[in-house]
Motif scaffolding. Structure first.
Motif, short mmCIF file in Angstrom:
data_model
loop_
_atom_site.label_atom_id
_atom_site.label_comp_id
_atom_site.label_asym_id
_atom_site.label_seq_id
_atom_site.Cartn_x
_atom_site.Cartn_y
_atom_site.Cartn_z
N VAL A 32 119.80 -42.18 -41.39
CA VAL A 32 120.13 -43.54 -41.85
C VAL A 32 120.68 -44.35 -40.68
O VAL A 32 120.28 -45.49 -40.45
CB VAL A 32 121.13 -43.50 -43.04
N ASN A 33 121.60 -43.75 -39.92
CA ASN A 33 122.20 -44.44 -38.77
C ASN A 33 121.17 -44.76 -37.70
O ASN A 33 121.13 -45.87 -37.17
CB ASN A 33 123.32 -43.59 -38.16
N ARG A 34 120.32 -43.78 -37.38
CA ARG A 34 119.32 -43.99 -36.33
C ARG A 34 118.27 -45.00 -36.74
O ARG A 34 117.82 -45.80 -35.92
CB ARG A 34 118.67 -42.66 -35.94
N LEU A 35 117.87 -44.98 -37.99
CA LEU A 35 116.87 -45.94 -38.45
C LEU A 35 117.45 -47.35 -38.48
O LEU A 35 116.77 -48.31 -38.12
CB LEU A 35 116.33 -45.54 -39.82
N GLN A 36 118.71 -47.48 -38.87
CA GLN A 36 119.34 -48.80 -38.83
C GLN A 36 119.47 -49.30 -37.39
O GLN A 36 119.26 -50.48 -37.11
CB GLN A 36 120.72 -48.77 -39.50
N SER A 37 119.74 -48.39 -36.48
CA SER A 37 119.84 -48.76 -35.07
C SER A 37 118.52 -49.30 -34.53
O SER A 37 118.50 -50.30 -33.81
CB SER A 37 120.28 -47.54 -34.25
N ILE A 38 117.41 -48.68 -34.91
CA ILE A 38 116.13 -49.16 -34.41
C ILE A 38 115.76 -50.49 -35.06
O ILE A 38 115.18 -51.37 -34.42
CB ILE A 38 115.00 -48.11 -34.55
N VAL A 39 116.13 -50.69 -36.32
CA VAL A 39 115.90 -51.98 -36.98
C VAL A 39 116.68 -53.07 -36.25
O VAL A 39 116.15 -54.15 -35.97
CB VAL A 39 116.29 -51.92 -38.48
N ASN A 40 117.94 -52.78 -35.92
CA ASN A 40 118.75 -53.75 -35.17
C ASN A 40 118.14 -54.06 -33.81
O ASN A 40 118.10 -55.21 -33.38
CB ASN A 40 120.18 -53.23 -35.00
N THR A 41 117.66 -53.03 -33.14
CA THR A 41 117.03 -53.21 -31.83
C THR A 41 115.78 -54.08 -31.95
O THR A 41 115.56 -54.98 -31.13
CB THR A 41 116.67 -51.85 -31.20
N LEU A 42 114.96 -53.83 -32.95
CA LEU A 42 113.75 -54.63 -33.16
C LEU A 42 114.08 -56.09 -33.45
O LEU A 42 113.40 -56.99 -32.96
CB LEU A 42 112.89 -54.03 -34.28
N GLU A 43 115.14 -56.32 -34.21
CA GLU A 43 115.56 -57.68 -34.49
C GLU A 43 116.01 -58.38 -33.21
O GLU A 43 115.68 -59.56 -32.98
CB GLU A 43 116.69 -57.69 -35.53
N GLN A 44 116.74 -57.66 -32.36
CA GLN A 44 117.17 -58.23 -31.09
C GLN A 44 115.98 -58.54 -30.19
O GLN A 44 115.94 -59.60 -29.55
CB GLN A 44 118.14 -57.28 -30.37
N LEU A 45 115.03 -57.64 -30.12
CA LEU A 45 113.83 -57.87 -29.32
C LEU A 45 113.06 -59.09 -29.82
O LEU A 45 112.57 -59.90 -29.03
CB LEU A 45 112.92 -56.64 -29.34
N GLN A 46 112.97 -59.22 -31.13
CA GLN A 46 112.27 -60.37 -31.70
C GLN A 46 112.96 -61.67 -31.31
O GLN A 46 112.31 -62.65 -30.96
CB GLN A 46 112.17 -60.24 -33.21
N GLN A 47 114.28 -61.66 -31.34
CA GLN A 47 115.03 -62.86 -30.94
C GLN A 47 114.79 -63.19 -29.47
O GLN A 47 114.69 -64.36 -29.09
CB GLN A 47 116.51 -62.68 -31.20
N LEU A 48 114.72 -62.17 -28.64
CA LEU A 48 114.51 -62.38 -27.21
C LEU A 48 113.08 -62.82 -26.89
O LEU A 48 112.85 -63.66 -26.01
CB LEU A 48 114.83 -61.11 -26.43
N LEU A 49 112.12 -62.27 -27.58
CA LEU A 49 110.72 -62.55 -27.29
C LEU A 49 110.18 -63.79 -27.98
O LEU A 49 109.21 -64.38 -27.52
CB LEU A 49 109.85 -61.34 -27.65
N GLN A 50 110.81 -64.19 -29.08
CA GLN A 50 110.38 -65.38 -29.79
C GLN A 50 111.60 -66.24 -30.09
O GLN A 50 111.94 -66.46 -31.25
CB GLN A 50 109.67 -65.00 -31.09
N PRO A 51 112.25 -66.74 -29.04
CA PRO A 51 113.46 -67.51 -29.26
C PRO A 51 113.15 -68.84 -29.95
O PRO A 51 112.12 -69.46 -29.72
CB PRO A 51 114.03 -67.73 -27.85
N LYS A 52 114.08 -69.24 -30.80
CA LYS A 52 113.98 -70.57 -31.41
C LYS A 52 114.56 -71.56 -30.42
O LYS A 52 115.35 -71.22 -29.56
CB LYS A 52 114.76 -70.58 -32.73
N ASN A 53 114.16 -72.80 -30.54
CA ASN A 53 114.70 -73.82 -29.63
C ASN A 53 116.21 -73.89 -29.77
O ASN A 53 116.75 -73.96 -30.87
CB ASN A 53 114.09 -75.18 -29.95
N ILE A 54 116.86 -73.84 -28.64
CA ILE A 54 118.33 -73.84 -28.63
C ILE A 54 118.83 -75.25 -28.42
O ILE A 54 118.34 -76.02 -27.71
CB ILE A 54 118.87 -72.91 -27.52
#
Length: 110
Positions: free
Chosen positions: A88-110
């Motif tokens: 559960v912990n490891r899967l949540q960690s990878i979900v968090n990492t994927l969310e961070q990558l998505q934010q970095l790779l597809q940033p919204k206009n700041i």
């Protein structure tokens, strides 16, 4: 086309999710399930699968049960009690990492 290098680092969480969803499984069964779930885009070779499983076993996250099937020994892998919690912990960690990558790779206009 799928970047297999990205999957290489995600193999353990993929295996944990399979075991979490399916209970005990044997190696070939895991490779076929991954292939099916990825629409034949990802094929896990034995040379990657078994070292990942052995590492998870050494960490106490999975355990092996051997059964004799048609005169041959088949090894089934399943989560330990600790592994159920840790997955559960490891899967949540990878979900968090994927969310961070998505934010970095597809940033919204700041």
């Amino acid at each position: 086309m799928i970047d297999s290098q990205l999957y290489k680092g995600s193999l353990q969480p993929i295996l944990l999710k399979l075991l979490q969803d399916n209970g005990k499984m044997y190696g070939y069964e895991m490779t076929q399930k991954i292939k099916l779930m990825s629409n034949n885009q990802l094929e896990i070779k034995e040379g990657a699968l078994y070292p990942a499983l052995h590492k998870l076993e050494a960490q106490g996250i999975i355990e092996v049960e051997a059964e004799k099937i048609d005169g041959r020994i088949r090894k089934y892998y399943k989560l330990t009690e600790f592994g159920e919690k840790e997955s559960v912990n490891r899967l949540q960690s990878i979900v968090n990492t994927l969310e961070q990558l998505q934010q970095l790779l597809q940033p919204k206009n700041i």
